[in-house]
Scaffold this motif. Structure first.
Motif, PDB file in Angstrom:
ATOM      1  N   ASN A 134       8.896   7.252  -9.249  1.00 31.26           N
ATOM      2  CA  ASN A 134       9.183   6.168 -10.188  1.00 31.26           C
ATOM      3  C   ASN A 134       9.818   5.000  -9.428  1.00 31.26           C
ATOM      4  O   ASN A 134      10.191   5.146  -8.257  1.00 31.26           O
ATOM      5  N   ARG A 183       0.830  -1.213   0.000  1.00 29.13           N
ATOM      6  CA  ARG A 183       0.000   0.000   0.000  1.00 29.13           C
ATOM      7  C   ARG A 183       0.864   1.262   0.000  1.00 29.13           C
ATOM      8  O   ARG A 183       0.536   2.241  -0.675  1.00 29.13           O
ATOM      9  N   ALA A 203       3.770   5.847  -5.698  1.00 22.54           N
ATOM     10  CA  ALA A 203       3.634   5.957  -7.148  1.00 22.54           C
ATOM     11  C   ALA A 203       2.468   6.858  -7.536  1.00 22.54           C
ATOM     12  O   ALA A 203       2.629   7.774  -8.345  1.00 22.54           O
ATOM     13  N   ARG A 204       1.306   6.620  -6.944  1.00 22.55           N
ATOM     14  CA  ARG A 204       0.106   7.367  -7.328  1.00 22.55           C
ATOM     15  C   ARG A 204       0.044   8.776  -6.766  1.00 22.55           C
ATOM     16  O   ARG A 204      -0.274   9.720  -7.469  1.00 22.55           O
ATOM     17  N   ASN A 205       0.313   8.917  -5.489  1.00 24.50           N
ATOM     18  CA  ASN A 205       0.094  10.211  -4.831  1.00 24.50           C
ATOM     19  C   ASN A 205       1.209  11.220  -5.070  1.00 24.50           C
ATOM     20  O   ASN A 205       0.938  12.415  -5.097  1.00 24.50           O
ATOM     21  N   GLU A 262       2.184   1.761  -3.528  1.00 24.47           N
ATOM     22  CA  GLU A 262       1.124   2.290  -4.387  1.00 24.47           C
ATOM     23  C   GLU A 262       0.922   3.778  -4.150  1.00 24.47           C
ATOM     24  O   GLU A 262       0.761   4.561  -5.098  1.00 24.47           O
ATOM     25  N   LYS A 263       0.956   4.210  -2.893  1.00 20.14           N
ATOM     26  CA  LYS A 263       0.788   5.638  -2.578  1.00 20.14           C
ATOM     27  C   LYS A 263       1.971   6.450  -3.096  1.00 20.14           C
ATOM     28  O   LYS A 263       1.798   7.570  -3.577  1.00 20.14           O
ATOM     29  N   GLY A 267       3.899  10.488  -7.458  1.00 22.86           N
ATOM     30  CA  GLY A 267       4.522  10.276  -8.764  1.00 22.86           C
ATOM     31  C   GLY A 267       5.913   9.679  -8.727  1.00 22.86           C
ATOM     32  O   GLY A 267       6.690   9.859  -9.668  1.00 22.86           O
TER      33      GLY A 267
END
Length: 86
Positions: free
Chosen positions: A32, A20, A26-28, A23-24, A30
């Motif tokens: 890499n 989790r 990467a998503r929140n 994922e945060k 950006g």
């Protein structure tokens, strides 16, 4: 009194928390994959040094590298695993 958690449950729970967090990252924000790996290894290395000292922390990282080179994660690429990391 509750029973102590079994190590498989603890590992699974920790894996879920790390998944989790990745994922945060990467998503929140950006991040890499290179930055994510850098942050995870830096965090782990720093905390290992505090817990077990720098020499043992380096030894644990070497042990993990040996297992990676031996193919312990080949299953992620569709191959046969050579064994577990933990």
């Amino acid at each position: 009194m509750t029973a102590p958690p079994n190590s498989a449950d603890v590992s699974d729970g920790c894996d879920l928390i790390i998944e989790r967090a990745i994922e945060k990252m990467a998503r929140n924000v950006g991040a890499n994959p290179d930055i994510i790996l850098n942050r995870l290894l830096t965090f782990a290395g720093a905390h290992l040094c505090l817990l077990v000292g720098s020499s043992e922390a380096a030894n644990l990282f070497r042990q993990a590298a040996i297992k990676i080179e031996a193919g312990h994660f080949q299953i992620l690429a569709g191959g046969e695993p050579a064994g577990g990391l933990h």
